[in-house]
Scaffold this motif. Structure first.
Motif, PDB file in Angstrom:
ATOM      1  N   ASP A 254       3.071  -0.939  12.444  1.00 21.36           N
ATOM      2  CA  ASP A 254       3.034  -1.918  11.351  1.00 21.36           C
ATOM      3  C   ASP A 254       4.050  -1.543  10.282  1.00 21.36           C
ATOM      4  O   ASP A 254       4.189  -0.360   9.924  1.00 21.36           O
ATOM      5  CB  ASP A 254       1.632  -1.990  10.733  1.00 21.36           C
ATOM      6  N   GLU A 255       4.755  -2.539   9.786  1.00 26.19           N
ATOM      7  CA  GLU A 255       5.723  -2.290   8.718  1.00 26.19           C
ATOM      8  C   GLU A 255       5.000  -2.055   7.395  1.00 26.19           C
ATOM      9  O   GLU A 255       4.076  -2.783   7.045  1.00 26.19           O
ATOM     10  CB  GLU A 255       6.677  -3.474   8.589  1.00 26.19           C
ATOM     11  N   VAL A 256       5.437  -1.025   6.683  1.00 27.61           N
ATOM     12  CA  VAL A 256       4.889  -0.694   5.370  1.00 27.61           C
ATOM     13  C   VAL A 256       5.898  -1.147   4.327  1.00 27.61           C
ATOM     14  O   VAL A 256       7.056  -0.700   4.352  1.00 27.61           O
ATOM     15  CB  VAL A 256       4.613   0.816   5.238  1.00 27.61           C
ATOM     16  N   PRO A 257       5.530  -2.031   3.417  1.00 25.53           N
ATOM     17  CA  PRO A 257       6.498  -2.511   2.427  1.00 25.53           C
ATOM     18  C   PRO A 257       6.975  -1.378   1.537  1.00 25.53           C
ATOM     19  O   PRO A 257       6.243  -0.413   1.277  1.00 25.53           O
ATOM     20  CB  PRO A 257       5.709  -3.555   1.628  1.00 25.53           C
ATOM     21  N   PRO A 258       8.214  -1.445   1.055  1.00 24.25           N
ATOM     22  CA  PRO A 258       8.726  -0.400   0.151  1.00 24.25           C
ATOM     23  C   PRO A 258       7.872  -0.301  -1.102  1.00 24.25           C
ATOM     24  O   PRO A 258       7.421  -1.304  -1.660  1.00 24.25           O
ATOM     25  CB  PRO A 258      10.151  -0.871  -0.171  1.00 24.25           C
ATOM     26  N   SER A 259       7.634   0.938  -1.537  1.00 29.86           N
ATOM     27  CA  SER A 259       6.827   1.175  -2.740  1.00 29.86           C
ATOM     28  C   SER A 259       7.577   2.106  -3.669  1.00 29.86           C
ATOM     29  O   SER A 259       8.470   2.848  -3.259  1.00 29.86           O
ATOM     30  CB  SER A 259       5.468   1.779  -2.366  1.00 29.86           C
TER      31      SER A 259
ATOM     32  N   SER B 208      11.594   7.918   1.172  1.00 29.45           N
ATOM     33  CA  SER B 208      12.329   7.235   0.100  1.00 29.45           C
ATOM     34  C   SER B 208      13.338   8.210  -0.493  1.00 29.45           C
ATOM     35  O   SER B 208      13.106   8.808  -1.552  1.00 29.45           O
ATOM     36  CB  SER B 208      11.372   6.732  -0.987  1.00 29.45           C
TER      37      SER B 208
ATOM     38  N   LEU C 276      12.069   1.029   3.673  1.00 25.70           N
ATOM     39  CA  LEU C 276      11.074   0.534   4.614  1.00 25.70           C
ATOM     40  C   LEU C 276      10.620   1.668   5.529  1.00 25.70           C
ATOM     41  O   LEU C 276      11.407   2.516   5.946  1.00 25.70           O
ATOM     42  CB  LEU C 276      11.675  -0.603   5.453  1.00 25.70           C
TER      43      LEU C 276
END
Length: 422
Positions: free
Chosen positions: A346-351, A372, A379
């Protein structure tokens, strides 16, 4: 009235000339490269040095789209796939392959991506074999016989890159049919045709040849480089293959790589078969014996058939003396990952890096690199089972090479250790 009309026409002509000047006299394919403005993609690292231009995000998006389409089709129904495939790649080297709508021309682009496809094919299908056929001057030539060595196929292809004459689809199908008709019933017979021409110059009725391939359970797929042709579409529909037309080089790469994973088995082949196989021993380095493949004496580096003691050079293969299928145990183990594929992550949105909910997931579980880098949100993906986060490189490596999730394996190992301690 005429003067006003002339002025409007002149004004329109000047605007057209301005539009042409904006393109600096470049062709359409040249403007696509000029409009990329690659210098604007340059980025600096923490020390102020320029980072190399990286198209990893674009490549990863294409990869995940292909992965999701494959997983969704497999999850819709329980599909049986063929693990032992016999594939002939038919390459059109007629005069149409010299067209320059693909740069530098179609022939070079096809050869480059066929080389990558052959390596990918053997990586995903270690028990399968490939053969190469070319079409030139209206005649089909067998470039290489069925074999399991990618380097031999690539070397033979690169030495015969010449295009001339017309293309004959019927001659190619007749030649391939003669070879694949001798394949045992447990083998899955496939043909992948890379067609550049817009016509076919055949000596007889090609419809009879299509029905002959259908009767022999040969799955024919075609990738066109020009435009859609009725006969190619009809061939694929009759034999259960896929037909597609490449829009550009990137699209052609996507289309050809879709044929690397095993396709669904034809209904007549979707039955359980017991296949007798042999696991040969590697010959000693200094031993001298006659190779059954090349009919000549060779020193060291070979394998001995456990049934007839004949020598072969490569694995997997079929013994030329007793007909026993010879494989190695790693080949057999690697061929089973298609039966138990890893679901797409599952893709994890940038935070933001200061987000307290994401502090425990700042490192990739696979390579331990920062998700990051440089305090810039990027992403990442997460396994739906173990919820561990991975970077994009590890995502591709896990699904294409490793075929096991490190997070799930670590949980399984920890549970076994706890059970042993109790």
């Amino acid at each position: 009235m005429n003067n006003g009309a002339d002025k409007r026409l002149n004004r329109g002509a000047e605007e057209d000339e301005d539009d042409e000047d904006d393109g600096d006299g470049l062709e359409a394919w040249e403007r696509t490269y000029a409009d990329e403005r690659s210098w604007e993609s340059l980025q600096e690292d923490e020390l102020g040095f320029l980072r190399p231009i990286d198209n990893k995000a674009i490549y990863h998006a294409q990869y995940r789209r292909r992965l999701r389409s494959l997983s969704s089709s497999a999850a819709a129904t329980r599909i049986q796939k063929g693990l032992i495939r016999y594939l002939y790649i038919v390459i059109d080297l007629s005069r149409a392959a010299a067209e320059m709508d693909f740069r530098p021309n179609r022939m070079v682009v096809v050869a480059k991506h066929v080389e990558a496809f052959i390596r990918e094919f053997f990586d995903q299908n270690p028990l399968s074999q490939i053969g190469l056929v070319t079409i030139k001057d209206g005649v089909a030539h067998c470039l290489t016989d069925l074999g399991g060595t990618p380097e031999a196929h690539i070397k033979a292809l690169m030495g015969k890159l010449e295009c001339s004459g017309d293309s004959s689809l019927q001659n190619a199908l007749d030649l391939v049919h003669g070879y694949l008709n001798q394949i045992p019933s447990y083998g899955h017979r496939e043909v992948l045709i890379l067609y550049s021409a817009l016509s076919t110059c055949d000596p007889g009725d090609i419809m009879e040849t299509v029905q002959k391939c259908k009767k022999s359970k040969i799955r024919c797929s075609v990738i066109g480089l020009a435009a859609e042709m009725f006969i190619c579409k009809h061939l694929c529909q009759e034999t259960g293959g896929m037909y597609s037309v490449a829009l550009d080089e990137a699209h052609f790469k996507e289309l050809i790589l879709e044929h690397a994973p095993p396709p669904p088995a034809i209904a007549e082949f979707a039955i359980a078969n017991l296949i007798k196989m042999g696991f040969p021993q590697r010959a000693a380095e200094g031993s001298i014996s006659i190779c059954s493949c090349h009919k000549e004496a060779k020193v060291g580096a070979g394998y001995t058939c456990p049934r007839c003691k004949a020598r072969v050079c490569e694995l997997p293969t079929e013994c030329r003396i007793c007909g026993l299928t010879l494989v190695s145990s790693p080949h057999l183990a690697r061929s089973y990952h298609h039966l138990f594929p890893i679901p797409p992550f599952d893709e994890v949105p940038p935070s933001r890096p200061n987000d307290p909910n994401q502090k425990a997931k700042r490192n990739c579980f696979g390579c331990q690199s920062l998700l990051s880098p440089g305090n810039k949100p990027s992403l990442s993906v997460a396994c739906p089972k173990c919820q561990q986060h991975f970077c994009l490189d590890c995502d591709i490596y896990i699904h294409e090479s490793l075929h096991n999730c490190p997070g799930c394996e670590s949980l399984r190992n920890s549970k076994s250790v706890i059970a042993n301690e109790r």
